[in-house]
Motif scaffolding. Structure first.
Motif, mmCIF file in Angstrom:
data_model
loop_
_atom_site.group_PDB
_atom_site.id
_atom_site.type_symbol
_atom_site.label_atom_id
_atom_site.label_comp_id
_atom_site.label_asym_id
_atom_site.label_seq_id
_atom_site.Cartn_x
_atom_site.Cartn_y
_atom_site.Cartn_z
ATOM 1 N N PRO B 132 13.926 3.559 11.845
ATOM 2 C CA PRO B 132 13.951 3.158 10.439
ATOM 3 C C PRO B 132 13.502 4.313 9.543
ATOM 4 C CG PRO B 132 12.095 2.159 11.604
ATOM 5 C CD PRO B 132 12.894 2.873 12.615
ATOM 6 N N GLU B 133 13.853 4.234 8.280
ATOM 7 C CA GLU B 133 13.383 5.231 7.322
ATOM 8 C C GLU B 133 11.881 5.077 7.133
ATOM 9 O OE1 GLU B 133 15.175 7.701 5.964
ATOM 10 O OE2 GLU B 133 16.775 6.995 7.277
ATOM 11 N N LEU B 134 11.273 6.151 6.719
ATOM 12 C CA LEU B 134 9.819 6.150 6.567
ATOM 13 C C LEU B 134 9.361 5.017 5.640
ATOM 14 C CD1 LEU B 134 7.827 9.430 6.274
ATOM 15 C CD2 LEU B 134 7.050 7.407 5.114
ATOM 16 N N GLU B 135 10.087 4.811 4.564
ATOM 17 C CA GLU B 135 9.716 3.778 3.590
ATOM 18 C C GLU B 135 9.805 2.376 4.192
ATOM 19 O OE1 GLU B 135 11.458 6.430 2.937
ATOM 20 O OE2 GLU B 135 10.036 7.374 1.552
ATOM 21 N N ILE B 137 8.886 1.649 7.296
ATOM 22 C CA ILE B 137 7.885 1.476 8.354
ATOM 23 C C ILE B 137 6.561 1.093 7.693
ATOM 24 C CG2 ILE B 137 6.611 2.606 10.200
ATOM 25 C CD1 ILE B 137 9.052 4.402 10.633
ATOM 26 N N ALA B 139 3.448 0.577 8.646
ATOM 27 C CA ALA B 139 2.220 1.336 8.906
ATOM 28 C C ALA B 139 2.257 2.691 8.193
ATOM 29 C CB ALA B 139 2.039 1.537 10.403
ATOM 30 N N MET B 140 3.392 3.339 8.234
ATOM 31 C CA MET B 140 3.483 4.669 7.611
ATOM 32 C C MET B 140 3.388 4.561 6.093
ATOM 33 S SD MET B 140 6.127 6.862 9.915
ATOM 34 C CE MET B 140 5.681 7.336 11.592
ATOM 35 N N GLN B 141 3.989 3.521 5.556
ATOM 36 C CA GLN B 141 3.879 3.346 4.115
ATOM 37 C C GLN B 141 2.433 3.068 3.722
ATOM 38 O OE1 GLN B 141 6.700 4.064 2.449
ATOM 39 N NE2 GLN B 141 5.220 4.211 0.787
ATOM 40 N N TRP B 142 1.774 2.287 4.555
ATOM 41 C CA TRP B 142 0.347 2.004 4.305
ATOM 42 C C TRP B 142 -0.462 3.309 4.304
ATOM 43 C CZ3 TRP B 142 -4.546 2.700 5.942
ATOM 44 C CH2 TRP B 142 -5.524 1.799 5.500
ATOM 45 N N ILE B 143 -0.158 4.170 5.258
ATOM 46 C CA ILE B 143 -0.901 5.442 5.366
ATOM 47 C C ILE B 143 -0.684 6.288 4.105
ATOM 48 C CG2 ILE B 143 -1.044 7.614 6.640
ATOM 49 C CD1 ILE B 143 -0.336 5.990 9.194
ATOM 50 N N LEU B 144 0.539 6.342 3.645
ATOM 51 C CA LEU B 144 0.831 7.127 2.434
ATOM 52 C C LEU B 144 0.135 6.531 1.212
ATOM 53 C CD1 LEU B 144 4.621 7.884 3.001
ATOM 54 C CD2 LEU B 144 2.771 9.573 2.931
ATOM 55 N N TRP B 146 -2.538 4.660 1.173
ATOM 56 C CA TRP B 146 -3.997 4.825 1.316
ATOM 57 C C TRP B 146 -4.407 6.232 0.894
ATOM 58 C CZ3 TRP B 146 -7.339 7.888 4.227
ATOM 59 C CH2 TRP B 146 -8.661 7.445 4.334
ATOM 60 N N GLU B 147 -3.631 7.200 1.336
ATOM 61 C CA GLU B 147 -3.941 8.587 0.987
ATOM 62 C C GLU B 147 -3.849 8.795 -0.529
ATOM 63 O OE1 GLU B 147 -5.069 11.100 2.675
ATOM 64 O OE2 GLU B 147 -4.860 12.520 1.007
ATOM 65 N N GLU B 148 -2.877 8.182 -1.143
ATOM 66 C CA GLU B 148 -2.690 8.368 -2.578
ATOM 67 C C GLU B 148 -3.816 7.720 -3.382
ATOM 68 O OE1 GLU B 148 1.338 7.690 -3.682
ATOM 69 O OE2 GLU B 148 0.849 7.591 -5.811
ATOM 70 N N LYS B 149 -4.307 6.601 -2.873
ATOM 71 C CA LYS B 149 -5.330 5.852 -3.622
ATOM 72 C C LYS B 149 -6.744 6.362 -3.397
ATOM 73 C CE LYS B 149 -2.713 1.546 -3.556
ATOM 74 N NZ LYS B 149 -2.470 0.343 -2.752
#
Lengths: 629, 150
Positions: B132-135, B137, B139-144, B146-149
C-alpha cells in the motif's frame, strides 16, 4: 597506581607488587595482601575430581558440621553494608554453597531486608552476568553478580567477556570454599577470566574483603569502565566481625582534561560560527545532561549515537541533527573521534595488550593534555564537560549570547524540517513487503512505535539481526532508549540483557522492549523465569525466522562458490523439525505469551495486549514469525 | 573491485545474447507452480529475497552484496523471460570457473536442471509489488503525524 606500559607488571602480579599500596591508598585504607606462597603451592590439586564424600555433601546426604557458637555479626553482613553504601541496587545469583553466608545476609540483614541490594535469582551464571550488563547500560551504574567458584565462573565467562568489550561496569563476587569440593577451588580463581576483567583480588581477611569490594566498584566505574572481580572466601563470610566498621569510600574522580585544554575548547566553541558537537557513549545520565547544557550554551548542532547505544545526546533535542550546513568550523567529539578536538577515555585495548599492560592501569598514562597533532585528549569526556562549561560561562560576551540564541533557533528549524523529510524517506523504504506473511522486520518495529512512543521505554536487546529499524523511525530521547549490542558479537546476550534493563526499569515506571532473535533466545531462556519471578516490565518480541540465519546465508554463499547447490544449506543452520514453540516455553516459565503470529494484521492488537501487561509489571512474550531479515 | 567489474562486463554480454535468444524462444518446459515454490524454499532463495521476493532488510546478504534485488518482473532484467532467468543462473557458475560469482550462489545444470528452473521461474513470476502507499498504512501515518506534532 603505577604507570601503564611496565611490561613486567601484569595484573596477575598486581596485588602481589608494590602496586597494592597504591591501590589501597586510593581508598584511604590498608593494603590487600597478596595470595601467599603457601596457598600457591597447593597448586594442581585444585583440579582433581570430586571425592564421593564431597559429592555426598554437595547433594546434602550427610549432616553439615556442627558449629560451636552463634555468630552475632557475620562478616557477610558488613559486605552487604558496603554494597548498600556504594548504592548497589541488585545482586544477581544462582545459589551456591560458596556464598551462602553472603546470600543469607542479603535476604535477612535489617533493617530493610533484601533491599539495596536485593537478591535476584538467575537460572544460569551467563544469564546473570548479561542481566548485570543490561542493567549497567540502562543506568550507568554497576550491580553485583555472585558466582560459584570455578564451575560458575566458567559458565559466566563468555558473558563477562562481552561486558568487558562493551566497557560495562559490574562487580563480580566469586564465592570460594576451601573446605568443600576441590574441583571447585582454584588458587587463582580470577585467572579464569583475567584477560577480560579489569581488576581482581583475592583478599584473605574480612577488612581486606570489604576494601576489595569497594576497590572493585571504584575500578569498574573508572574509565575505561569494565567488570571487576573479588574472590569472597566462605569462611570470611561467616566469621564474627565484632566491632569492625566498614571503611570510608571515596567515589572515583575520573581524569579530566586540563584547565588550558578546557579554555581552548571553550574559546573554539564560542568563536565558531557553525560549531559541531558529536556525542558518543558517556558514562551516566548525568553526563548526558551536561552535554545538553554544553550544546545549548554554545548553540552547536549535535550528532548523537542515541539510536545505536546508551548514554548519548537526546535525538529529539532541537539542536540534534546536521544543523545549518555541514561545513563546521569547530568540532568537538565527546567519547567519539572527530576531525577536530576529541575527548576520549583510554580504550580497553586488545586482549594481547591487556595481558601485558593491565588495562586497569592505563588511565594514569595520560594527564589529559592536548595532543596537538590529532586534537585528541585522553580523558573521561563526561568529567571534562563541566570545566568547559565553566570556561564558557566565564567568557561568553553579551554579543555572543545574542548570536548563539539566534543560531539555536535557526538550527532547530532546519533540524526539524530535515528530520521530517528523513523520516518520510525511511518509512517509504519500509513499505516493502508491508502486507506480507510472515511479517517483515520493518513492520515488527513500525507497528510497535504507536504503542510505546508516549511511554518511558528502553530497548534492552541488540537489534541488528532484526534490521534495527528503530534507529531510523523511532525517536531516542533518553540515555537508556537504546542499549545497543553485546560488545563481543556473541550470541545468547539479548534475553539476559533485556531482563537486566527491566530490573532497572521496575521501580522507575519504565517499560523495556526486547527484540529477541530465536537463535539467541535458546542459549539461556531461563531469564524469562527471572522476569516472571521478579515481576519485571519487559515485552519480548520474538524475531522468529527459525534459523541461525546469518550462518544459513554464509553456508549458502559457500555452497554457491563451490558449485554444490544450496538445497542442503539448511542442515545445521535452521531451527526446524521440530519448530520451537516459544509461547509454550514462556508460559512454562510463568510468562504470559501468545503466538506464533504470521499474519501482519494481527500484530498491532498483540502489541496492545503486550504493552498493557508490561505496564502492569507482567512480562509478556509475543512470538512473531518473520521474514528472515 | 576489478574482478567484479570484469565479471559484470561478461555478464552483460551474456544477458545481451540471452535477450536475443529470448525473442525467439519462450521456454519449452511445463511450468509447475507448486514445484517451483518447493525449489524456492528448498534452495533457500527466501533467505535473501524473502518469502515473497521482496528482498530483506539486511546488513549484508552475503559477503559483498548489501541488498538483494526484489524478485518482481520489471524490477530485475534477468526476470524478463525464462531463458534470461536460466541464463542468469547458469552463467553465474559457468562464466569464470576460477572466479565464481560472489553476489549470490550460482546454479549450474547439475544443481538445478532446466525443468526445475522453469518451475522456479513460474513461481517467481507470481510475485508482485502489492505494498500500500505510505498514506494508506495506518502505523506509518501515525508515525509521521506524531513526529509533526511533537
Amino acid at each position: 597506581m603505577s604507570q601503564s606500559g611496565k611490561k613486567g607488571l601484569s595484573r596477575r602480579g598486581f596485588l602481589g607488587s608494590t602496586t597494592v599500596a597504591g591501590a589501597a591508598t586510593l581508598l584511604g585504607g590498608t593494603a590487600i595482601p597478596a595470595k601467599s606462597q603457601e596457598q600457591s603451592a597447593q597448586g594442581n590439586a585444585s583440579a582433581s575430581r570430586p571425592s564421593q564424600a564431597e559429592i555426598d555433601r554437595d547433594t546434602a546426604v550427610v549432616n553439615l558440621p556442627q558449629v560451636d557458637q552463634t555468630v552475632q555479626r557475620p562478616g557477610s553482613d558488613l559486605m552487604v553494608e558496603v554494597m548498600n553504601k556504594l548504592g548497589i541496587e541488585f545482586v544477581v545469583a544462582n545459589p551456591s554453597s560458596s556464598f551462602e553466608g553472603l546470600h543469607e545476609s542479603i535476604i535477612n540483614k535489617g533493617p530493610e531486608r533484601n533491599t539495596k541490594p536485593e537478591l535476584i535469582s538467575a537460572l544460569h551464571e551467563g544469564s546473570a552476568v548479561d542481566m548485570a550488563h543490561g542493567y549497567a547500560k540502562a543506568t550507568g551504574y554497576p550491580m553485583a553478580v555472585m558466582i560459584h567458584a570455578t564451575v560458575g565462573l566458567q559458565n559466566a565467562s563468555m558473558a563477562i567477556f562481552q561486558a568487558f568489550l562493551d566497557k560495562t561496569p559490574m562487580v563480580i563476587l566469586v564465592g570460594s570454599d576451601d573446605t568443600f569440593i576441590r574441583a571447585h577451588i582454584a588458587n587463582d580463581l580470577g585467572a579464569l577470566v583475567r584477560p577480560y576483567t579489569k581488576w581482581d583480588a583475592k583478599p584473605t581477611t574480612l577488612p581486606d574483603t570489604l576494601l576489595a569490594i569497594q576497590q572493585a566498584y571504584h575500578e569498574a566505574m573508572t574509565p575505561p569502565c569494565a567488570p571487576t572481580l573479588v574472590v569472597v572466601d566462605s569462611l570470611i563470610q561467616k566469621q564474627e566481625a565484632g566491632n569492625l566498621t566498614i571503611p570510608e569510600y571515596q567515589a572515583p574522580a575520573p581524569l579530566q582534561i586540563s584547565q588550558n585544554a578546557a579554555q581552548e575548547i571553550a574559546a573554539g566553541l564560542l568563536n565558531a560560527q557553525n560549531p559541531r558537537i558529536n556525542v558518543g557513549r558517556l558514562r551516566t545520565p548525568e553526563g548526558v545532561a551536561l552535554s545538553v547544557t554544553l550544546a545549548e550554551l554554545t548553540g552547536a548542532c549535535v550528532g548523537t549515537n542515541a539510536n545505536q547505544g546508551p548514554m548519548s545526546f537526546p535525538q529529539g533535542h532541537p539542536l540534534c541533527g546536521p544543523g545549518l550546513t555541514q561545513d563546521y568550523d569547530f568540532t568537538l567529539g565527546l567519547e567519539v573521534k572527530t576531525d577536530g578536538y576529541s575527548i576520549m577515555a583510554p580504550d580497553i585495548g586488545t586482549l594481547q595488550d591487556r595481558d601485558h599492560n593491565g588495562v586497569g592501569l592505563a588511565i594514569v598514562s595520560s594527564r589529559g593534555e592536548m595532543a596537538p597533532e590529532q586534537g585528541l585528549l585522553v580523558a573521561d569526556a563526561q568529567s571534562s564537560i563541566q570545566p568547559i562549561i565553566d570556561a564558557i560561562m566565564a567568557d561568553t560576551t553579551p554579543q555572543q549570547r545574542t548570536e548563539i540564541a539566534s543560531r539555536r533557533q535557526q538550527i532547530a528549524d532546519v533540524n526539524r524540517q530535515q528530520r521530517q523529510q528523513e523520516l518520510r524517506a525511511q518509512l517509504e523504504r519500509r513499505r516493502k513487503g508491508w502486507g506480507n506473511s510472515p511479517v517483515s522486520t520493518a513492520r515488527l518495529y513500525a507497528d510497535l512505535w504507536p504503542h510505546i512512543a508516549n511511554e518511558d521505554w528502553c530497548i534492552g536487546s541488540q537489534t541488528n539481526f532484526s534490521g534495527g529499524h528503530h534507529s531510523d523511525i523511532w525517536l531516542h530521547e533518553k540515555p537508556y532508549s537504546c542499549l545497543g549490542g553485546s560488545g563481543g558479537a556473541g550470541i545468547g546476550y539479548s534475553l539476559g540483557a533485556t531482563t537486566g534493563a527491566a530490573l532497572a526499569a521496575r521501580d522507575r515506571e519504565r517499560i523495556v522492549i526486547g527484540f529477541q532473535g530465536d537463535g539467541d533466545f535458546n542459549f539461556m531462556p531461563g531469564a524469562l523465569w527471572t522476569a516472571a519471578h521478579h515481576q519485571l516490565p519487559m515485552l519480548v518480541i520474538m524475531h522468529n525466522n527459525r534459523a541461525w540465519h546469518q550462518e544459513y546465508m554464509f553456508i549458502q554463499h559457500l555452497t554457491g562458490e563451490r558449485g554444490r547447490g544450496t538445497d542442503r544449506a539448511h542442515v545445521g543452520t535452521t531451527l526446524r523439525d521440530p519448530f520451537v514453540d516459544y509461547k509454550m516455553i514462556a508460559q512454562g516459565y510463568g510468562v504470559e505469551a501468545e503466538g506464533p503470529i504470521s499474519d501482519p494484521e494481527q500484530l498491532s492488537a498483540a502489541y496492545a495486549r503486550g504493552v498493557a501487561a508490561v505496564k502492569e509489571g507482567r512480562p509478556y512474550l509475543i512470538d512473531v514469525l518473520t521474514q528472515p531479515r | 573491485m576489478k574482478l567484479i567489474t570484469r565479471d559484470l562486463s561478461g555478464l552483460l554480454l551474456k544477458i545481451q545474447g540471452a535477450v536475443i535468444i529470448s525473442i525467439f524462444y519462450s521456454g519449452a518446459y511445463a511450468q509447475d507452480l507448486e514445484k517451483g515454490q518447493e525449489i524456492y524454499y528448498e534452495n533457500g532463495c527466501y533467505t535473501c529475497h524473502g518469502y515473497q521476493g521482496k528482498g530483506t532488510f539486511v546488513l549484508r546478504a552475503n559477503i559483498l552484496t548489501p541488498t538483494p534485488p526484489v524478485l518482481v518482473k520489471g524490477k530485475a532484467a534477468f526476470l524478463g523471460s525464462e531463458v534470461l532467468f536460466r541464463t542468469y543462473l547458469r552463467m553465474r557458475g559457468e562464466q569464470r570457473h576460477d572466479k565464481p560469482s560472489v553476489e549470490m550462489p550460482h546454479y549450474p545444470a547439475s544443481v538445478i536442471n532446466d525443468a526445475s528452473v522453469a518451475n522456479l521461474y513460474a513461481f517467481i513470476s507470481t510475485f508482485t509489488e502489492d505494498e500500500p502507499e505510505l498514506e494508506d498504512i495506518e502505523a506509518m501515518q501515525w508515525i509521521l503525524d506524531w513526529e509533526e506534532k511533537r
